[in-house]
Design a protein around this motif. Sequence first.
Motif, PDB file in Angstrom:
ATOM      1  N   LEU A   1       0.822  -1.210   0.000  1.00  0.00           N
ATOM      2  CA  LEU A   1       0.000   0.000   0.000  1.00  0.00           C
ATOM      3  C   LEU A   1       0.856   1.261   0.000  1.00  0.00           C
ATOM      4  O   LEU A   1       0.536   2.242  -0.666  1.00  0.00           O
ATOM      5  CB  LEU A   1      -0.959  -0.005   1.200  1.00  0.00           C
ATOM      6  CG  LEU A   1      -2.054  -1.079   1.154  1.00  0.00           C
ATOM      7  CD1 LEU A   1      -2.845  -1.080   2.455  1.00  0.00           C
ATOM      8  CD2 LEU A   1      -2.962  -0.883  -0.054  1.00  0.00           C
ATOM      9  N   TYR A   2       1.954   1.240   0.722  1.00  0.00           N
ATOM     10  CA  TYR A   2       2.864   2.379   0.736  1.00  0.00           C
ATOM     11  C   TYR A   2       3.416   2.634  -0.669  1.00  0.00           C
ATOM     12  O   TYR A   2       3.397   3.765  -1.162  1.00  0.00           O
ATOM     13  CB  TYR A   2       4.009   2.131   1.721  1.00  0.00           C
ATOM     14  CG  TYR A   2       5.095   3.167   1.634  1.00  0.00           C
ATOM     15  CD1 TYR A   2       4.922   4.424   2.192  1.00  0.00           C
ATOM     16  CD2 TYR A   2       6.290   2.897   0.981  1.00  0.00           C
ATOM     17  CE1 TYR A   2       5.914   5.389   2.107  1.00  0.00           C
ATOM     18  CE2 TYR A   2       7.283   3.846   0.890  1.00  0.00           C
ATOM     19  CZ  TYR A   2       7.096   5.092   1.446  1.00  0.00           C
ATOM     20  OH  TYR A   2       8.067   6.041   1.354  1.00  0.00           O
TER      21      TYR A   2
ATOM     22  N   LEU B   1       1.079   6.633  -6.935  1.00  0.00           N
ATOM     23  CA  LEU B   1      -0.069   7.473  -7.311  1.00  0.00           C
ATOM     24  C   LEU B   1       0.189   8.937  -7.095  1.00  0.00           C
ATOM     25  O   LEU B   1      -0.423   9.786  -7.739  1.00  0.00           O
ATOM     26  CB  LEU B   1      -1.310   7.037  -6.516  1.00  0.00           C
ATOM     27  CG  LEU B   1      -1.865   5.651  -6.835  1.00  0.00           C
ATOM     28  CD1 LEU B   1      -3.012   5.311  -5.888  1.00  0.00           C
ATOM     29  CD2 LEU B   1      -2.327   5.564  -8.283  1.00  0.00           C
ATOM     30  N   ASN B   2       1.102   9.281  -6.196  1.00  0.00           N
ATOM     31  CA  ASN B   2       1.386  10.681  -5.910  1.00  0.00           C
ATOM     32  C   ASN B   2       2.431  11.290  -6.830  1.00  0.00           C
ATOM     33  O   ASN B   2       2.738  12.457  -6.695  1.00  0.00           O
ATOM     34  CB  ASN B   2       1.834  10.835  -4.441  1.00  0.00           C
ATOM     35  CG  ASN B   2       0.685  10.610  -3.486  1.00  0.00           C
ATOM     36  OD1 ASN B   2      -0.441  10.961  -3.786  1.00  0.00           O
ATOM     37  ND2 ASN B   2       0.977  10.018  -2.344  1.00  0.00           N
TER      38      ASN B   2
ATOM     39  N   ARG C   1       2.187   1.626  -3.547  1.00  0.00           N
ATOM     40  CA  ARG C   1       1.106   2.004  -4.461  1.00  0.00           C
ATOM     41  C   ARG C   1       0.737   3.470  -4.271  1.00  0.00           C
ATOM     42  O   ARG C   1       0.575   4.210  -5.233  1.00  0.00           O
ATOM     43  CB  ARG C   1      -0.114   1.107  -4.240  1.00  0.00           C
ATOM     44  CG  ARG C   1      -1.180   1.315  -5.325  1.00  0.00           C
ATOM     45  CD  ARG C   1      -2.358   0.459  -5.080  1.00  0.00           C
ATOM     46  NE  ARG C   1      -3.093   1.074  -3.963  1.00  0.00           N
ATOM     47  CZ  ARG C   1      -4.178   0.588  -3.467  1.00  0.00           C
ATOM     48  NH1 ARG C   1      -4.673  -0.555  -3.910  1.00  0.00           N
ATOM     49  NH2 ARG C   1      -4.796   1.191  -2.479  1.00  0.00           N
ATOM     50  N   ASN C   2       0.604   3.919  -3.017  1.00  0.00           N
ATOM     51  CA  ASN C   2       0.282   5.332  -2.760  1.00  0.00           C
ATOM     52  C   ASN C   2       1.391   6.252  -3.204  1.00  0.00           C
ATOM     53  O   ASN C   2       1.134   7.338  -3.722  1.00  0.00           O
ATOM     54  CB  ASN C   2      -0.029   5.537  -1.275  1.00  0.00           C
ATOM     55  CG  ASN C   2      -1.331   4.900  -0.871  1.00  0.00           C
ATOM     56  OD1 ASN C   2      -2.222   4.719  -1.694  1.00  0.00           O
ATOM     57  ND2 ASN C   2      -1.451   4.564   0.401  1.00  0.00           N
ATOM     58  N   LEU C   3       2.623   5.827  -3.045  1.00  0.00           N
ATOM     59  CA  LEU C   3       3.755   6.617  -3.495  1.00  0.00           C
ATOM     60  C   LEU C   3       3.722   6.791  -5.008  1.00  0.00           C
ATOM     61  O   LEU C   3       3.920   7.892  -5.525  1.00  0.00           O
ATOM     62  CB  LEU C   3       5.065   5.950  -3.053  1.00  0.00           C
ATOM     63  CG  LEU C   3       6.344   6.736  -3.251  1.00  0.00           C
ATOM     64  CD1 LEU C   3       6.323   8.022  -2.443  1.00  0.00           C
ATOM     65  CD2 LEU C   3       7.531   5.868  -2.852  1.00  0.00           C
TER      66      LEU C   3
END
Length: 157
Positions: free
Chosen positions: A148-149, A155-156, A151-153
């Motif tokens: 999740l970390y 996406l940003n 993936r969120n990274l």
Amino acid sequence: MALTALKERFSGKAAAAGIAAALVVTPVAHAMAQDAPQQQAEFTQAAATTNIALTDNASQAAHLWAQRNQGIAVAVMLGTESRVTPEQIEQILTREIQSAGVRDVEFFYEQNDVPGTVVGYSYNGGGQGPFNLARARDGAADAVRQYLYQRNLALNF
């Protein structure tokens, strides 16, 4: 004479220290290769063997799946003496992974030549493990956090 007595005392202490070290290291190594005796309560023992598709290299298959798909791939290396069924492993680890926030989970199996079953986790950009079954749930939680970390990274950016 004093030198001889000193050598005899030292060699006896060195041998004792070597034996003590072996006694400490051997159980740790054995526990890592085995399904730990204090398996988490949910990993109950089962006598039945099930029919599952086996691959030659579950870790590689999981890694390839994770490169092409979103989610977490679980490589399961079944031990020769494991009494935990693949269905039990899938049910428990799928629940852990999904409850932590990842919906897509895929399992890959191979027959290992050691007594204990181990699992590893693959996701785009990384992996965790292998873990014996006593640590598999903690390993799943760590893999989900890292997935999740990352993936969120991504996406940003």
